[in-house]
Design a protein around this motif. Structure first.
Motif, mmCIF file in Angstrom:
data_model
loop_
_atom_site.group_PDB
_atom_site.id
_atom_site.type_symbol
_atom_site.label_atom_id
_atom_site.label_comp_id
_atom_site.label_asym_id
_atom_site.label_seq_id
_atom_site.Cartn_x
_atom_site.Cartn_y
_atom_site.Cartn_z
ATOM 1 N N GLY A 100 9.044 -20.743 -16.436
ATOM 2 C CA GLY A 100 8.533 -20.215 -15.172
ATOM 3 C C GLY A 100 9.127 -18.856 -14.848
ATOM 4 N N ILE A 101 10.427 -18.711 -15.060
ATOM 5 C CA ILE A 101 11.087 -17.424 -14.823
ATOM 6 C C ILE A 101 10.534 -16.357 -15.764
ATOM 7 N N VAL A 102 10.380 -16.723 -17.036
ATOM 8 C CA VAL A 102 9.854 -15.774 -18.024
ATOM 9 C C VAL A 102 8.456 -15.316 -17.633
ATOM 10 N N PHE A 103 7.566 -16.265 -17.299
ATOM 11 C CA PHE A 103 6.187 -15.923 -16.944
ATOM 12 C C PHE A 103 6.124 -15.113 -15.648
ATOM 13 N N ARG A 104 6.975 -15.490 -14.700
ATOM 14 C CA ARG A 104 6.935 -14.821 -13.394
ATOM 15 C C ARG A 104 7.243 -13.335 -13.513
ATOM 16 N N TYR A 105 8.074 -12.972 -14.472
ATOM 17 C CA TYR A 105 8.467 -11.573 -14.606
ATOM 18 C C TYR A 105 7.754 -10.885 -15.774
ATOM 19 N N GLY A 106 6.596 -11.440 -16.153
ATOM 20 C CA GLY A 106 5.723 -10.731 -17.079
ATOM 21 C C GLY A 106 6.009 -10.931 -18.541
ATOM 22 N N GLY A 107 6.924 -11.830 -18.891
ATOM 23 C CA GLY A 107 7.253 -12.061 -20.288
ATOM 24 C C GLY A 107 6.558 -13.282 -20.843
ATOM 25 N N THR A 108 6.673 -13.488 -22.144
ATOM 26 C CA THR A 108 6.235 -14.721 -22.794
ATOM 27 C C THR A 108 7.254 -15.027 -23.881
ATOM 28 N N THR A 109 7.150 -16.197 -24.483
ATOM 29 C CA THR A 109 8.044 -16.534 -25.599
ATOM 30 C C THR A 109 7.311 -16.389 -26.930
ATOM 31 N N GLY A 110 6.200 -15.653 -26.924
ATOM 32 C CA GLY A 110 5.472 -15.380 -28.155
ATOM 33 C C GLY A 110 4.688 -16.593 -28.630
ATOM 34 N N GLY A 111 4.551 -16.699 -29.940
ATOM 35 C CA GLY A 111 3.934 -17.876 -30.535
ATOM 36 C C GLY A 111 2.508 -18.110 -30.095
ATOM 37 N N THR A 112 2.297 -19.207 -29.383
ATOM 38 C CA THR A 112 0.954 -19.615 -28.981
ATOM 39 C C THR A 112 0.275 -18.567 -28.119
ATOM 40 N N ASP A 113 1.043 -17.885 -27.265
ATOM 41 C CA ASP A 113 0.455 -16.848 -26.412
ATOM 42 C C ASP A 113 -0.193 -15.757 -27.256
ATOM 43 N N ILE A 114 0.488 -15.362 -28.330
ATOM 44 C CA ILE A 114 -0.056 -14.325 -29.210
ATOM 45 C C ILE A 114 -1.302 -14.835 -29.924
ATOM 46 N N ILE A 115 -1.210 -16.060 -30.473
ATOM 47 C CA ILE A 115 -2.355 -16.654 -31.168
ATOM 48 C C ILE A 115 -3.556 -16.742 -30.228
ATOM 49 N N ALA B 112 7.028 -35.071 -20.489
ATOM 50 C CA ALA B 112 7.852 -33.861 -20.358
ATOM 51 C C ALA B 112 6.984 -32.610 -20.248
ATOM 52 N N VAL B 113 5.913 -32.546 -21.061
ATOM 53 C CA VAL B 113 5.009 -31.389 -21.024
ATOM 54 C C VAL B 113 4.328 -31.288 -19.662
ATOM 55 N N PHE B 114 3.930 -32.437 -19.113
ATOM 56 C CA PHE B 114 3.294 -32.446 -17.786
ATOM 57 C C PHE B 114 4.265 -31.930 -16.727
ATOM 58 N N ILE B 115 5.499 -32.433 -16.745
ATOM 59 C CA ILE B 115 6.503 -31.994 -15.774
ATOM 60 C C ILE B 115 6.779 -30.502 -15.943
ATOM 61 N N THR B 116 6.889 -30.062 -17.193
ATOM 62 C CA THR B 116 7.132 -28.642 -17.469
ATOM 63 C C THR B 116 6.051 -27.768 -16.849
ATOM 64 N N SER B 117 4.780 -28.162 -17.039
ATOM 65 C CA SER B 117 3.676 -27.350 -16.521
ATOM 66 C C SER B 117 3.702 -27.269 -14.997
ATOM 67 N N LYS B 118 4.045 -28.375 -14.337
ATOM 68 C CA LYS B 118 4.096 -28.376 -12.877
ATOM 69 C C LYS B 118 5.260 -27.528 -12.354
ATOM 70 N N VAL B 119 6.399 -27.620 -13.031
ATOM 71 C CA VAL B 119 7.562 -26.832 -12.604
ATOM 72 C C VAL B 119 7.296 -25.339 -12.810
ATOM 73 N N ILE B 120 6.621 -24.992 -13.901
ATOM 74 C CA ILE B 120 6.249 -23.593 -14.130
ATOM 75 C C ILE B 120 5.433 -23.073 -12.955
ATOM 76 N N ASP B 121 4.448 -23.864 -12.524
ATOM 77 C CA ASP B 121 3.609 -23.462 -11.397
ATOM 78 C C ASP B 121 4.438 -23.228 -10.138
ATOM 79 N N ILE B 122 5.406 -24.119 -9.888
ATOM 80 C CA ILE B 122 6.243 -23.997 -8.694
ATOM 81 C C ILE B 122 7.111 -22.739 -8.769
ATOM 82 N N VAL B 123 7.706 -22.500 -9.934
ATOM 83 C CA VAL B 123 8.610 -21.361 -10.090
ATOM 84 C C VAL B 123 7.884 -20.036 -9.891
ATOM 85 N N ILE B 124 6.683 -19.949 -10.375
ATOM 86 C CA ILE B 124 5.965 -18.672 -10.247
ATOM 87 C C ILE B 124 5.163 -18.592 -8.948
#
Length: 289
Positions: A131-146, A188-200
């Protein structure tokens, strides 16, 4: 001027470094010791780690290098800078975590009884980091690039591509790790996605920008050329100035918000920007109807 530019650059990069550090911690402290999975390139790296015991830091970097080269040629240097920063910093912090664990400074949390507790904290930690990474315009590469490459090539939506790739990666793990861990992974993936939404600061993946500027035509040109998003000019009439002008309307995914704000400011620092959460988006570049 150079000092100010350096400070601005550091302010942009520091949150991405913090986010990738938190994400790397979650992977090594919760995910790996309990043989859980993740989606995307990280999931591929985890699977290789479980089967061949290759460190995540090595696998993540090796897989991303050819993706960097392809994306650099397709999208250009400017659009890749935050992606490369995020991916390299993730690789670095994965390596740091590996060294700390080997030296005994950090003891991973492992359980054989309460996997739900591990799943919840794994999802929370990974979600905060990403969430922090996405909020400030970054990504962790990988799937985002694909996803961006496939979208440009085939026209599919980024969300669909990422979901399909994650499903393939996690589904492949059924052949190598117990099905219980796979099922906990989905939680875990579901929780991760929801927390990302909250953080950003938003529960929705897309946001609509309404931009009022005297440089509307130039904004449309730079948005369409540098973000692969469409933009619409809407005729308007200034209530105070009593002059006709155009508004720019554009919808982007959450991870594109920071970049769009920066592009707008480079064209018109005085632009008036209204950002709204979007409940659903149908059409080209997003979800098909």
């Amino acid at each position: 001027m150079q000092i100010k530019a350096g400070i601005n650059w550091l302010q942009s990069i520091l949150p991405i470094l913090i986010g990738t550090a938190v994400y790397a911690f979650g992977l090594h402290y919760f995910i790996i010791p309990n043989r859980l999975m993740e989606g995307g390139i990280t999931g591929v790296a985890l699977l290789i780690n479980y089967i061949f015991h290759v460190p995540l830091s090595i696998t993540t970097l090796v897989i991303n290098i050819p993706l960097f080269i392809a994306a650099w040629k397709i999208f250009g240097r400017e659009s890749m800078i935050y992606t490369i920063t995020g991916t390299l910093s993730l690789t670095f912090f994965l390596w740091v975590m590996e060294r700390l664990i080997v030296s005994g400074w950090i003891v991973p949390f492992r359980t054989e009884q309460d996997y739900f507790l591990v799943t919840a904290y794994a999802g929370l930690t990974l979600g905060v980091g990403l969430g922090i990474v996405f909020r400030y315009g970054g990504t962790t590469g990988g799937t985002d690039i694909i996803a961006r490459i496939v979208q440009k090539w085939k026209g599919w939506s980024i969300g669909q591509i990422i979901l399909l790739f994650d499903a393939i990666v996690i589904g492949s793990a059924f052949f190598f790790i117990p099905k219980e861990q796979i099922l906990y992974t989905f939680v875990a993936v579901f929780i991760t996605s929801k927390v990302i939404d909250i953080v950003i600061e938003g529960a929705y993946a897309a946001h609509a920008f309404t931009i009022i500027s005297d440089h509307a035509d130039q904004l449309v040109s730079i948005i369409t050329s540098q973000t692969d998003r469409g933009a619409t000019l809407i005729p308007a009439y200034g209530g105070y100035s009593k002059t006709p002008k155009n508004m720019v309307y554009c919808v982007v995914y959450r991870q594109e918000m920071k970049r769009l704000k920066d592009l707008i400011r480079t064209v018109d620092p005085r632009a008036f920007i209204i950002i709204n959460e979007v409940h659903d988006v149908l059409g080209e570049g997003f979800k098909p109807e």
